[in-house]
Design an enzyme around this catalytic site. Structure first.
Site, PDB file in Angstrom:
ATOM      1  N   GLU A 463      15.181 -53.780  18.790  1.00 41.68           N
ATOM      2  CA  GLU A 463      15.238 -52.506  19.542  1.00 41.68           C
ATOM      3  C   GLU A 463      14.767 -51.272  18.785  1.00 41.68           C
ATOM      4  O   GLU A 463      15.060 -50.151  19.201  1.00 41.68           O
ATOM      5  CB  GLU A 463      16.664 -52.282  20.093  1.00 41.68           C
ATOM      6  CG  GLU A 463      17.072 -53.368  21.075  1.00 41.68           C
ATOM      7  CD  GLU A 463      18.420 -53.129  21.766  1.00 41.68           C
ATOM      8  OE1 GLU A 463      19.217 -52.328  21.268  1.00 41.68           O
ATOM      9  OE2 GLU A 463      18.663 -53.764  22.805  1.00 41.68           O
ATOM     10  N   GLU A 560      17.476 -60.123  26.478  1.00 44.45           N
ATOM     11  CA  GLU A 560      18.864 -59.651  26.363  1.00 44.45           C
ATOM     12  C   GLU A 560      19.320 -59.074  27.694  1.00 44.45           C
ATOM     13  O   GLU A 560      18.597 -58.279  28.299  1.00 44.45           O
ATOM     14  CB  GLU A 560      18.979 -58.508  25.341  1.00 44.45           C
ATOM     15  CG  GLU A 560      19.255 -58.917  23.935  1.00 44.45           C
ATOM     16  CD  GLU A 560      19.613 -57.723  23.059  1.00 44.45           C
ATOM     17  OE1 GLU A 560      20.220 -56.762  23.566  1.00 44.45           O
ATOM     18  OE2 GLU A 560      19.270 -57.766  21.879  1.00 44.45           O
TER      19      GLU A 560
HETATM   20  C1  BMA Z   1      21.835 -54.986  22.573  1.00 44.65           C
HETATM   21  C2  BMA Z   1      21.959 -55.708  21.245  1.00 44.65           C
HETATM   22  C3  BMA Z   1      23.098 -55.255  20.427  1.00 44.65           C
HETATM   23  C4  BMA Z   1      24.277 -54.892  21.246  1.00 44.65           C
HETATM   24  C5  BMA Z   1      24.132 -55.269  22.677  1.00 44.65           C
HETATM   25  C6  BMA Z   1      25.263 -54.833  23.545  1.00 44.65           C
HETATM   26  O1  BMA Z   1      21.033 -53.937  22.593  1.00 44.65           O
HETATM   27  O2  BMA Z   1      20.746 -55.698  20.571  1.00 44.65           O
HETATM   28  O3  BMA Z   1      22.697 -54.196  19.637  1.00 44.65           O
HETATM   29  O4  BMA Z   1      25.410 -55.445  20.710  1.00 44.65           O
HETATM   30  O5  BMA Z   1      22.997 -54.688  23.170  1.00 44.65           O
HETATM   31  O6  BMA Z   1      25.383 -53.448  23.570  1.00 44.65           O
END
Ligand code: BMA
Length: 885
Positions: A463, A560
Site C-alpha cells: 500500500e 485484500e
Molecule cells: C490493509 C492491510 C493492513 C491492514 C488491513 C486492515 O490495508 O494491508 O495494513 O491490517 O488493511 O485494515
C-alpha cells in the site's frame, strides 16, 4: 529447504579432519542453546534461549506473566525500552589455528546490536531480515566470550528519525487506538511489531534465528539455489543451479560438479573454476528429453511433484560437498494483456501455461514472538489453508519473510505465495546506510527463497503506492517530489534491480495495490492504484450493506478485502478475567486496534440481523461474538462470490477478476480482527464458509434488478455437464415448497457463467404462498460420478425481517469412528447458521455455520490431538441464529 540443505552439508563435512593436519571440508558449530541475558543496568539477569527473544526468556523464567494476558502489552513496555545483552562463553569446537577462515554467522538478529568476541567488536547489525557473517579468524581463541549488545528498537528508530533532519518521513506514530510505538519505518524490523490495527506492540529484542561458527579452508558454499525454466523452442525443461562460494584460497579453485536426478535420467558433470573472493558457479542442467517431467501444481490443480536430486562438488584437495535437494518444475507468468471490450489490461497468473484463479487469503506473522511459531503450528495453519480450498496466500509486507519451513510446507501443499518485501503503509527513507541495508536484505532473501516453487510473485511493498497517490500523510503538494523520488529509488532502482538480477523466473510488481504495467507507465506511481481496469485492488467498506454486491469493485484481482469479527470465547478466556467478558469492557476496547471497529461490526450485523439480547451478561457476550462471526462470514461470502463469478465476463468495461485473497488468514494474538483463523488455529465461521465459497465447483446466487441469477463457477480442468437443483423453502417448514432440476447445464473448464435466471416475482408466485420474508432459496450443482458442489443459498430478505423462523430444538449425539467423531445433529425447524463449538479442544469440523434445512445432518470432527469422547460431550455448545434472542 535451503536450511535443510545447509544442515545436511554441515553434517556431511562438519569437523571432519578438523583436528588433523589439513582439514578438507568446512566445520560448523551452532551456538544455539542457553545464553546469559541481562538488561541495561544489570538489575535483571536470567538465562535465555537462542534462538529466542527477551520476552519469551522472561516468560519462561517466570519473571513475567503471559504478555498476551489482558493489558500486559502496556505493562511490559519497559522490556522493549531497555537495552539487553546476550552473552555466553564457548569453547572453539576445533583447533582454530588449522583453518584459514572462521566466521560467526547469524541467520537473524532482531535488530540493532553490537557483536563482540573476547571484548573485540566484530560487527554490528541493524536489519532483522539480513543474514550476517563476521570474520572472526583473528579473534577466536580456544575459549571465547561472545556478547550481543542490543539497543532498544524503539530508541534506535526514534534516533534515526531525529537524525533524518532534511525532511520528515511519515507516519511519525501509529494512531493512538493501536497503542503502539513510533518511527517503525526507520528500522528494518517487522513493521507490525510496533503495533498494527490487529496486533499489539511488542518490539522484541533477541537472536531470533540460528547462530553458528563456520570454519573453512579453500572455499565455502554459502548459497545453493535451483530455478527451473522451460525452453519452448526445444520443448525441454532445464534447471539453473547457482552456487555462491566464499573462496579463501589465493589461487583459483578448480573442481568438478556432478548433478544427478535419477528419476529424470539426468546426470551431468561440469568442470568449474572459482576465483579468489566471492565466487559464483551457475550451471544449466538440461533435463533428459526422453524423461516425462511432472510439473508442480497449485493445490486443486494437480500434484506437487518434486524430484530428488544430488549435487556433488569435488573441489580438489579432498574437499567434497554433497547436497541433497528437491527439484520442482513449474512456470509462472503474470499476464497483463489488452482485453477485448475493456479498457486497461488483464492481471492474472498462468501456471504451467494454464490461467489459474487465485483463491486464498493474506498471511500475517503467527505470533509477536517468532520463536513461538513452531513447525506444528505452521503445519496446522497451512493445512487449514488447503482444507478451505485455498490455493494461495500473500505473505504481507508488514510482517517477516517467513522461516524456511513455511515455504517448504507451501511447496508440499501446493500453496502459491505472493511474497511482499517487508515495507507497509508508510514512506521510507533512502539514505545511503538504509539503502545498503535493504540491498543486503533483498539479495539475501531472494537467494534464500527463490528455490521454492510455491513463490509465484515478488511484490515491493504493501500500500505504499496507494499511500502516496492518496496522500495519506497530508504532504503539501510542493514537497511531494522528494517522496516520489524516494519511492522510485527504493522499490524500483534498488529492490526491483536486485530481484531482476537474482531471479528472472518470477514477475515483480512494485506495490500492492498497483496498476501493474500502467503504474510503470506513470513513472511507477499511478494517481489511482485502485483502478479496476488494471492490476490488483484492496477494498474495505464497513458501512455499506455487505450483502449488496454492487458496492464491490469489479476488479481484475482482489488482493485484500475484509470485515472484522471477534474470536471465540474459549480463545479470549485464556487472556482475560471475568470482568472483561462484555462487549464494552475496557478489555474489549483495549484489544480492538481499529478505530470504531467494535461499533462497525454491530452496525454491519444490524443491517440484517437483530442484535442479541440477554439479561445474562456472559451469554450476551458469547452471542455477540457469535453474531460478529456470522456477519463476517456472510459478508466475505458475498464479496468472494462476486469476485469468483466475475472471472469470465466484462460488464461496462470491468471484470475478468482472477483472484480473491481476503484479509486476513491468521491472528497474531487473541483479539478482534479480520482473520478467519484464531490465534492457536481454531476456525472461525468464516473459515468454514471459505471452504464452501472457494470450492472448485460452486453455484453462486445473486439478484440484479429483481431477477435471481445463478452462476456456475468452475476451477476444473475440463468442461462438465451438470444438473442444477434449486429448492425453495418456507422458513416455517422443512419441506420445500417447490423444487426444480435444470439438467444439461454445461460449464466450461476454468470459467464462470450464468446458468439460471428467474424474476423474483415469478419465483415467489411459482412457489405457493412465498413472500421475500417467508421463503429462502437453496441450490447445488451435481455432475457425473462424485462431482457435486457444496450447497448454497440466497436470502430474499434480511433475516431480521424473516417470517416463520422458529426457535428450533437442536441436539447432537456424538460417536467415535476411528480417529474421528461423528456428530449427528437433529433439528425441529429450519436453522440458520448452526454453530458447533467444542471450546478449547483442538480440531475442526468438516462443516459448520451452515443453514440446516434437513432434519438430520452428520458432521465430522477431526481432532488435532487425541481426545476422549466425554471431553467432546462436555465441551460442546450448539448455537444457531434464533438462540441469541
Ligand atoms: C490493509 C492491510 C493492513 C491492514 C488491513 C486492515 O490495508 O494491508 O495494513 O491490517 O488493511 O485494515
Amino acid at each position: 529447504m535451503l536450511r535443510r540443505l545447509l544442515l545436511l552439508l554441515l553434517a556431511a563435512c562438519g569437523g571432519r579432519g578438523a583436528l588433523s593436519g589439513s582439514p578438507p571440508g568446512p566445520a560448523g558449530h551452532s551456538l544455539r542453546g542457553s545464553w546469559r541475558l541481562g538488561n541495561g543496568d544489570g538489575s535483571v539477569v536470567l538465562s535465555g534461549d537462542v534462538p529466542g527473544c527477551v520476552h519469551t526468556a522472561l516468560l519462561r523464567q517466570g519473571l513475567i506473566q503471559d504478555p498476551y494476558y489482558r493489558f500486559n502489552d502496556l505493562a511490559y513496555r519497559w522490556i522493549s525500552l531497555d537495552n539487553w545483552t546476550y552473552s555466553r562463553t564457548f569453547k572453539a569446537p576445533f583447533d582454530v589455528s588449522k583453518w584459514q577462515k572462521v566466521n560467526l554467522v547469524f541467520e537473524g538478529v532482531d535488530t540493532v546490536a553490537q557483536i563482540l568476541i573476547n571484548n573485540v567488536t566484530v560487527g554490528r547489525t541493524d536489519n532483522m531480515f539480513n543474514r550476517y557473517s563476521f570474520d572472526i579468524t583473528s579473534v577466536i581463541k580456544e575459549v571465547n566470550f561472545i556478547e550481543v549488545r542490543f539497543l532498544s528498537a524503539i530508541s534506535y528508530a526514534a534516533e534515526q528519525s531525529r537524525s533524518h533532519s532534511a525532511y520528515s518521513v511519515p507516519p511519525q506514530c501509529p494512531p493512538p487506538v493501536q497503542k503502539g510505538e513510533c518511527h517503525v519505518n526507520f528500522i528494518r524490523k517487522e513493521q507490525c511489531s510496533f503495533s498494527w490495527d490487529w496486533g499489539p506492540s511488542f518490539p522484541t529484542q533477541g537472536i531470533w534465528k540460528d547462530v553458528r561458527i563456520e570454519a573453512y579452508n579453500l572455499c565455502h558454499l554459502i548459497y545453493f539455489t535451483l530455478t527451473p525454466s522451460y525452453v519452448k523452442s526445444a520443448q525441454q525443461w532445464s534447471l539453473e543451479i547457482e552456487s555462491v562460494f566464499d573462496v579463501v584460497s589465493s589461487k583459483p579453485v578448480v573442481g568438478l560438479v556432478t548433478v544427478n536426478i535419477p528419476k529424470l535420467q539426468t546426470q551431468q558433470t561440469y568442470t568449474t573454476e572459482l576465483s579468489p573472493g566471492e565466487g559464483r558457479i551457475v550451471l544449466l542442467v538440461n533435463i533428459n528429453k526422453s524423461a516425462t517431467v511432472q510439473t508442480w501444481w497449485p493445490s486443486g490443480h494437480g500434484n506437487q511433484t518434486g524430484y530428488d536430486m544430488t549435487t556433488t562438488f569435488n573441489m580438489g584437495a579432498g574437499y567434497k560437498i554433497e547436497k541433497f535437494s528437491k527439484a520442482y518444475f513449474r512456470t509462472v507468468e503474470l499476464v497483463e494483456d489488452p482485453i477485448p471490450g475493456s479498457p486497461g489490461l488483464s492481471f492474472y497468473f498462468r501456471i504451467n501455461g494454464l490461467p489459474i484463479f487465485i483463491k486464498g487469503s493474506n498471511w500475517i506473522p503467527a505470533d509477536s514472538f517468532q520463536d513461538r511459531v513452531s513447525s506444528d503450528m505452521l503445519k496446522l495453519i497451512l493445512q487449514s489453508t488447503v482444507d478451505a480450498n485455498m490455493n494461495a496466500l500473500r505473505v504481507w509486507g508488514g510482517g517477516v519473510y517467513e522461516q524456511d519451513e513455511f515455504y517448504d510446507i507451501c511447496d508440499e501443499l501446493g500453496i502459491m505465495i505472493w511474497q511482499d518485501f517487508m515495507f507497509a503503509c508508510a514512506l521510507y527513507p533512502t539514505d545511503q546506510n538504509y539503502l545498503e541495508s535493504v540491498r543486503a536484505e533483498v539479495t539475501h532473501q531472494v537467494k534464500r527463497l527463490k528455490s521454492h516453487p510455491c513463490i509465484i510473485l515478488w511484490s515491493g511493498n504493501n500500500e505504499n503506492e496507494a499511500a502516496i497517490a492518496g496522500n495519506w500523510f497530508s504532504i503539501p503538494h510542493v514537497e511531494m517530489k522528494v517522496y516520489l523520488k524516494d519511492y522510485v529509488t527504493l522499490y524500483v532502482k534498488n529492490i526491483r534491480e536486485i530481484v531482476l538480477a537474482e531471479d528472472k523466473s518470477r514477475p515483480y510488481i512494485t506495490s500492492s495495490p498497483t496498476n501493474g504495467k500502467e503504474s510503470v507507465k506513470k513513472g511507477w506511481l499511478s494517481p489511482n492504484p485502485y483502478d479496476t481496469h488494471y492490476g490488483d485492488t484492496h477494498f474495505y467498506d464497513y458501512l455499506s450493506d455487505c450483502w449488496n454486491w454492487t458496492v464491490y469493485p469489479k476488479t481484475r484481482f482482489a488482493s485484500e478485502y475484509g470485515f472484522q469479527s471477534w474470536p471465540s470465547f474459549s480463545t479470549l478466556e485464556k487472556v482475560s478475567s471475568t470482568e472483561d467478558w462484555s462487549y464494552t469492557s475496557n478489555f474489549s476496547l483495549h484489544r480492538q486496534h481499529h478505530a470504531a471497529g467494535n461499533d462497525q461490526m454491530l452496525h454491519q450485523a444490524g443491517l440484517h440481523f437483530k442484535l442479541p439480547w440477554n439479561t445474562d451478561p456472559l451469554k450476551l457476550f458469547k452471542d455477540t461474538i457469535y453474531l460478529t462471526q456470522v456477519m463476517q462470514a456472510q459478508c466475505i461470502k458475498a464479496e468472494t462470490e462476486f469476485y469468483r463469478r466475475s472471472q469470465s465476463e466484462i460488464i461496462n468495461g470491468e471484470g475478468r477478476t482472477m483472484g480473491s485473497l481476503y484479509w486476513q488468514l491468521n491472528d497474531i494474538w487473541q483479539a478482534p480482527s479480520w482473520a478467519s483463523l484464531e490465534y492457536g488455529g481454531k476456525w472461525k465461521m468464516l473459515h468454514y464458509f471459505a471452504q464452501h465459497f472457494f470450492a472448485p465447483l460452486l453455484p453462486v446466487g445473486y439478484e440484479d434488478d429483481g431477477v435471481l441469477y445463478i452462476y456456475g463457477v468452475s476451477d476444473l480442468h475440463s468442461d462438465c455437464e451438470l444438473t442444477l437443483q434449486v429448492s425453495v423453502h418456507q422458513w416455517s417448514s422443512m419441506k420445500p415448497v417447490c423444487t426444480l432440476a435444470k439438467e444439461g447445464v454445461t460449464l466450461k473448464a476454468g470459467s464462470a457463467a450464468p446458468i439460471y435466471k428467474e424474476p423474483i416475482n415469478d419465483l415467489l408466485k411459482r412457489c405457493g404462498n412465498c413472500t421475500r420474508q417467508s421463503c429462502v432459496v437453496t441450490f447445488y450443482l451435481m455432475g457425473k460420478g462424485e462431482l457435486r458442489s457444496p450447497g448454497n443459498y440466497h436470502f430474499l430478505s434480511s433475516l431480521k425481517d424473516a417470517v416463520g423462523l422458529e426457535k428450533a430444538q437442536l441436539s447432537a449425539t456424538i460417536s467415535q469412528q476411528g480417529d474421528l467423531y461423528a456428530f449427528v445433529l437433529q433439528t425441529t425447524a429450519i436453522t440458520p447458521f448452526v454453530w458447533l463449538d467444542v471450546g478449547n479442544i483442538p480440531g475442526r469440523f468438516n462443516d459448520n455455520g451452515f443453514l440446516m434445512t434437513e432434519k438430520r445432518k452428520v458432521v465430522v470432527f477431526y481432532p488435532w490431538e487425541p481426545i476422549r469422547i466425554e471431553e467432546l460431550e462436555k465441551s460442546l455448545s450448539l448455537t444457531s441464529l434464533m438462540d441469541i434472542y
